[in-house]
Design a protein around this motif. Sequence first.
Motif, PDB file in Angstrom:
ATOM      1  N   ASP A   1       0.843  -1.195   0.000  1.00 50.50           N
ATOM      2  CA  ASP A   1       0.000   0.000   0.000  1.00 50.50           C
ATOM      3  C   ASP A   1       0.880   1.247   0.000  1.00 50.50           C
ATOM      4  O   ASP A   1       0.808   2.108  -0.867  1.00 50.50           O
ATOM      5  CB  ASP A   1      -0.911  -0.030   1.235  1.00 50.50           C
ATOM      6  CG  ASP A   1      -1.911   1.118   1.236  1.00 50.50           C
ATOM      7  OD1 ASP A   1      -1.890   1.935   0.299  1.00 50.50           O
ATOM      8  OD2 ASP A   1      -2.727   1.198   2.173  1.00 50.50           O
ATOM      9  N   ARG A   2       1.772   1.332   1.002  1.00 46.20           N
ATOM     10  CA  ARG A   2       2.716   2.449   1.072  1.00 46.20           C
ATOM     11  C   ARG A   2       4.041   2.016   0.442  1.00 46.20           C
ATOM     12  O   ARG A   2       4.255   0.826   0.226  1.00 46.20           O
ATOM     13  CB  ARG A   2       2.937   2.836   2.529  1.00 46.20           C
ATOM     14  CG  ARG A   2       3.513   1.693   3.342  1.00 46.20           C
ATOM     15  CD  ARG A   2       3.599   2.046   4.815  1.00 46.20           C
ATOM     16  NE  ARG A   2       4.365   1.062   5.547  1.00 46.20           N
ATOM     17  CZ  ARG A   2       3.876  -0.072   6.008  1.00 46.20           C
ATOM     18  NH1 ARG A   2       2.616  -0.386   5.787  1.00 46.20           N
ATOM     19  NH2 ARG A   2       4.632  -0.914   6.666  1.00 46.20           N
TER      20      ARG A   2
ATOM     21  N   LEU B   1      -5.009   5.449  -7.565  1.00 45.92           N
ATOM     22  CA  LEU B   1      -3.776   6.136  -7.178  1.00 45.92           C
ATOM     23  C   LEU B   1      -4.047   7.504  -6.562  1.00 45.92           C
ATOM     24  O   LEU B   1      -3.155   8.119  -5.999  1.00 45.92           O
ATOM     25  CB  LEU B   1      -2.879   6.345  -8.402  1.00 45.92           C
ATOM     26  CG  LEU B   1      -2.410   5.105  -9.141  1.00 45.92           C
ATOM     27  CD1 LEU B   1      -1.629   5.483 -10.376  1.00 45.92           C
ATOM     28  CD2 LEU B   1      -1.542   4.284  -8.218  1.00 45.92           C
TER      29      LEU B   1
ATOM     30  N   THR C   1      -9.355   1.193  -3.775  1.00 46.14           N
ATOM     31  CA  THR C   1      -7.921   1.114  -3.488  1.00 46.14           C
ATOM     32  C   THR C   1      -7.600  -0.176  -2.743  1.00 46.14           C
ATOM     33  O   THR C   1      -6.592  -0.825  -3.018  1.00 46.14           O
ATOM     34  CB  THR C   1      -7.472   2.343  -2.669  1.00 46.14           C
ATOM     35  OG1 THR C   1      -8.061   3.502  -3.268  1.00 46.14           O
ATOM     36  CG2 THR C   1      -5.980   2.508  -2.691  1.00 46.14           C
ATOM     37  N   VAL C   2      -8.479  -0.543  -1.807  1.00 44.31           N
ATOM     38  CA  VAL C   2      -8.265  -1.782  -1.035  1.00 44.31           C
ATOM     39  C   VAL C   2      -8.279  -2.986  -1.973  1.00 44.31           C
ATOM     40  O   VAL C   2      -7.446  -3.888  -1.858  1.00 44.31           O
ATOM     41  CB  VAL C   2      -9.345  -1.913   0.067  1.00 44.31           C
ATOM     42  CG1 VAL C   2      -9.257  -3.277   0.744  1.00 44.31           C
ATOM     43  CG2 VAL C   2      -9.190  -0.791   1.093  1.00 44.31           C
TER      44      VAL C   2
ATOM     45  N   GLY D   1      -3.919  -1.441  -2.260  1.00 42.26           N
ATOM     46  CA  GLY D   1      -3.360  -0.168  -1.798  1.00 42.26           C
ATOM     47  C   GLY D   1      -2.797   0.655  -2.945  1.00 42.26           C
ATOM     48  O   GLY D   1      -2.771   0.212  -4.098  1.00 42.26           O
ATOM     49  N   ARG D   2      -2.296   1.856  -2.593  1.00 40.73           N
ATOM     50  CA  ARG D   2      -1.897   2.801  -3.641  1.00 40.73           C
ATOM     51  C   ARG D   2      -0.690   2.332  -4.445  1.00 40.73           C
ATOM     52  O   ARG D   2      -0.699   2.373  -5.670  1.00 40.73           O
ATOM     53  CB  ARG D   2      -1.586   4.168  -3.023  1.00 40.73           C
ATOM     54  CG  ARG D   2      -1.287   5.206  -4.098  1.00 40.73           C
ATOM     55  CD  ARG D   2      -0.877   6.532  -3.502  1.00 40.73           C
ATOM     56  NE  ARG D   2      -0.800   7.563  -4.513  1.00 40.73           N
ATOM     57  CZ  ARG D   2       0.223   8.401  -4.650  1.00 40.73           C
ATOM     58  NH1 ARG D   2       1.262   8.321  -3.841  1.00 40.73           N
ATOM     59  NH2 ARG D   2       0.220   9.329  -5.583  1.00 40.73           N
ATOM     60  N   GLN D   3       0.366   1.866  -3.766  1.00 40.72           N
ATOM     61  CA  GLN D   3       1.550   1.443  -4.514  1.00 40.72           C
ATOM     62  C   GLN D   3       1.267   0.181  -5.330  1.00 40.72           C
ATOM     63  O   GLN D   3       1.746   0.035  -6.451  1.00 40.72           O
ATOM     64  CB  GLN D   3       2.728   1.220  -3.557  1.00 40.72           C
ATOM     65  CG  GLN D   3       3.158   2.472  -2.815  1.00 40.72           C
ATOM     66  CD  GLN D   3       3.575   3.596  -3.748  1.00 40.72           C
ATOM     67  OE1 GLN D   3       4.378   3.396  -4.650  1.00 40.72           O
ATOM     68  NE2 GLN D   3       3.020   4.784  -3.554  1.00 40.72           N
TER      69      GLN D   3
ATOM     70  N   ARG E   1      -0.447   1.098  -8.385  1.00 35.51           N
ATOM     71  CA  ARG E   1       0.511   1.644  -9.329  1.00 35.51           C
ATOM     72  C   ARG E   1       1.172   0.504 -10.117  1.00 35.51           C
ATOM     73  O   ARG E   1       1.404   0.614 -11.325  1.00 35.51           O
ATOM     74  CB  ARG E   1       1.566   2.431  -8.533  1.00 35.51           C
ATOM     75  CG  ARG E   1       2.227   3.536  -9.271  1.00 35.51           C
ATOM     76  CD  ARG E   1       2.985   4.455  -8.331  1.00 35.51           C
ATOM     77  NE  ARG E   1       3.884   5.293  -9.107  1.00 35.51           N
ATOM     78  CZ  ARG E   1       5.196   5.091  -9.224  1.00 35.51           C
ATOM     79  NH1 ARG E   1       5.774   4.106  -8.565  1.00 35.51           N
ATOM     80  NH2 ARG E   1       5.925   5.876  -9.974  1.00 35.51           N
TER      81      ARG E   1
ATOM     82  N   ARG F   1      -8.573   7.386   4.293  1.00 38.20           N
ATOM     83  CA  ARG F   1      -8.565   6.139   5.045  1.00 38.20           C
ATOM     84  C   ARG F   1      -7.668   6.257   6.279  1.00 38.20           C
ATOM     85  O   ARG F   1      -6.589   6.824   6.217  1.00 38.20           O
ATOM     86  CB  ARG F   1      -8.063   5.009   4.155  1.00 38.20           C
ATOM     87  CG  ARG F   1      -8.175   3.640   4.744  1.00 38.20           C
ATOM     88  CD  ARG F   1      -8.636   2.643   3.708  1.00 38.20           C
ATOM     89  NE  ARG F   1      -7.814   2.701   2.505  1.00 38.20           N
ATOM     90  CZ  ARG F   1      -6.871   1.815   2.225  1.00 38.20           C
ATOM     91  NH1 ARG F   1      -6.612   0.831   3.047  1.00 38.20           N
ATOM     92  NH2 ARG F   1      -6.185   1.906   1.106  1.00 38.20           N
TER      93      ARG F   1
ATOM     94  N   ARG G   1      -2.328   8.132   5.138  1.00 37.90           N
ATOM     95  CA  ARG G   1      -1.285   7.935   4.132  1.00 37.90           C
ATOM     96  C   ARG G   1      -0.994   9.269   3.451  1.00 37.90           C
ATOM     97  O   ARG G   1      -1.907  10.001   3.087  1.00 37.90           O
ATOM     98  CB  ARG G   1      -1.769   6.906   3.108  1.00 37.90           C
ATOM     99  CG  ARG G   1      -0.663   6.212   2.326  1.00 37.90           C
ATOM    100  CD  ARG G   1      -1.266   5.271   1.295  1.00 37.90           C
ATOM    101  NE  ARG G   1      -2.105   6.033   0.375  1.00 37.90           N
ATOM    102  CZ  ARG G   1      -3.226   5.572  -0.162  1.00 37.90           C
ATOM    103  NH1 ARG G   1      -3.655   4.370   0.100  1.00 37.90           N
ATOM    104  NH2 ARG G   1      -3.928   6.336  -0.982  1.00 37.90           N
TER     105      ARG G   1
ATOM    106  N   SER H   1       4.371   6.811  -1.323  1.00 37.95           N
ATOM    107  CA  SER H   1       3.409   6.981  -0.231  1.00 37.95           C
ATOM    108  C   SER H   1       4.065   6.578   1.078  1.00 37.95           C
ATOM    109  O   SER H   1       4.914   5.687   1.095  1.00 37.95           O
ATOM    110  CB  SER H   1       2.181   6.079  -0.425  1.00 37.95           C
ATOM    111  OG  SER H   1       1.638   6.218  -1.702  1.00 37.95           O
TER     112      SER H   1
END
Lengths: 271, 247
Positions: free
Chosen positions: A50-51, A201, A213-214, A218-220, A223, B54, B119, B127
């Motif tokens: 995610d991060r 993203l 996103t989940v 997650g974000r990364q 990506r 979140r 985040r 991130s």
Amino acid sequence: MRYSSIVQRLVYRYALLTRLAHWFGAIAVAVLISSGLQIFNAAPYLDAADRSTPTRRVLSIDSPADGVGQTTLFGHTFTTTGFLGWGSDGVGGATARAFPGWLTIPAYQDLADGRRWHFFFAWVASLAWLVWLISSAVKGNLAQMVLRPSDLPKLWPMQAYYLRLRREPPPHGTYNPLQKAAYTFVLLVLAPLIVLTGLALSPGIDAIAHPLTVLFGGRQFARLWHFLAMLLFVGFAIVHIVQVATQGFFNHMRSMISGWYRLREHESVGP
Amino acid sequence: MKRRLFIASSIAAALGGCAPIGTALNDNPGFHHFLGLEGSLDAALLGNTAGLARQYSLADISKHFPVDSLPTPTSTRYEAFLENGFRSYTLAVAGAVERPMQISLARLERMRQQTQITRHDCVEGWSAIGAWTGVPLREVLRLAGPRRDARYVVFRCMDRDDQGTPYYESLDMAQAYHPQTILALQLNGRPIQPDHGAPVRLRVPTQLGYKSAKWVAEIQIVGSFEHLYGGKGGYWEDQGYEWYAGI
């Protein structure tokens, strides 16, 4: 009704909106790929998390020293000087840079402008896709294009024909079984997926749609999926262009410009 | 053979032309402005949505929180703050407010604190997750009482680039009153370190990291930010980044 016995017959295959959607979509996809590589250059690595998490790095492209470019994929490092990691700076020189200037819009490194192009043409591509979906559904083209269970046994014979292991393609309608498989996957699976992974993203989208996103991890992670979906798009584009170039270039170009396609042997109209 | 050569060269020309044509269009001010319409469209659709960023758990906090901003201030004023542990720091609230004021760090610390583990999404693509504790911006705005002509909250910061241009940012009133927009005083349970924006850093977790201005010195409530610096409402905005940074 089948017309397969009639050779050299012109048929009106693509409605105007479908043709417009195709060309707007084609330009938009080209811009999205090159501006996307420009955006990737600002953080040239992909993490399965995610991060940002260096211990879960899947891909990274960097320059360990002046004049050297390297790419690390799943922990294996390759020297890619001149292409990845160290290459064209877009203004006549060379520099430390993940993707080279001749692949990005703009050619020089500029994240702000890369984002401008990317998000503008994301709207163009999404609207072109929507116009195509509605117009081809209304005109019946969608029904002819979608892969059906009955097409599955014809996939290998079609591939065998392309590999010259078979003299004739299996009889088929407007699109051959491999075309149906490719178009169904790219237009109905990959296109929505690349839009959704892109949206995931964005912190503003994440705030109103956490599940999206989940869903992608997650974000990364999103990506990473977004990048992989891009590679699949590139793969499709290469096959698509080679096919158009070798399977009757002028006939295919005319059909996507004027709508009229000259049917060949073994081809007919219908699903 | 001629036919094949023609086909191959037309395809090569179409593909090879992408980057040069794109770059030429990018350098055309009219086209560049036209492309920027996407920012206005995204801002209109998403700019004032009420969604919440979140929240994560303590276990999710990044071990290393990157520092990726203008350099930490080195002015004599900031050096003095470091000397006295920010006891002489005050946050100025000025502009279109009923009660302009100077708020000391001690007073900010006595106000209602809110902790959120969120985040931080950098525009570059990375991130990091951190626990931010601080005062909701709306509490500070209530103290000062924005006037009717207040439309934007501008954050003037102590960091400068190598040209001497100061950092600044802005939010509209809806974004400023968002429940997760805070003036953070702590990161991960400790006072924010100088590199992370001590003593007061804005946190806007629903937008990209450049909105979360570090080293905030003054909050200025304005009707328009067109007269400030490049006129686009922020340091990075003046260099072409979108004012609404939710995408």
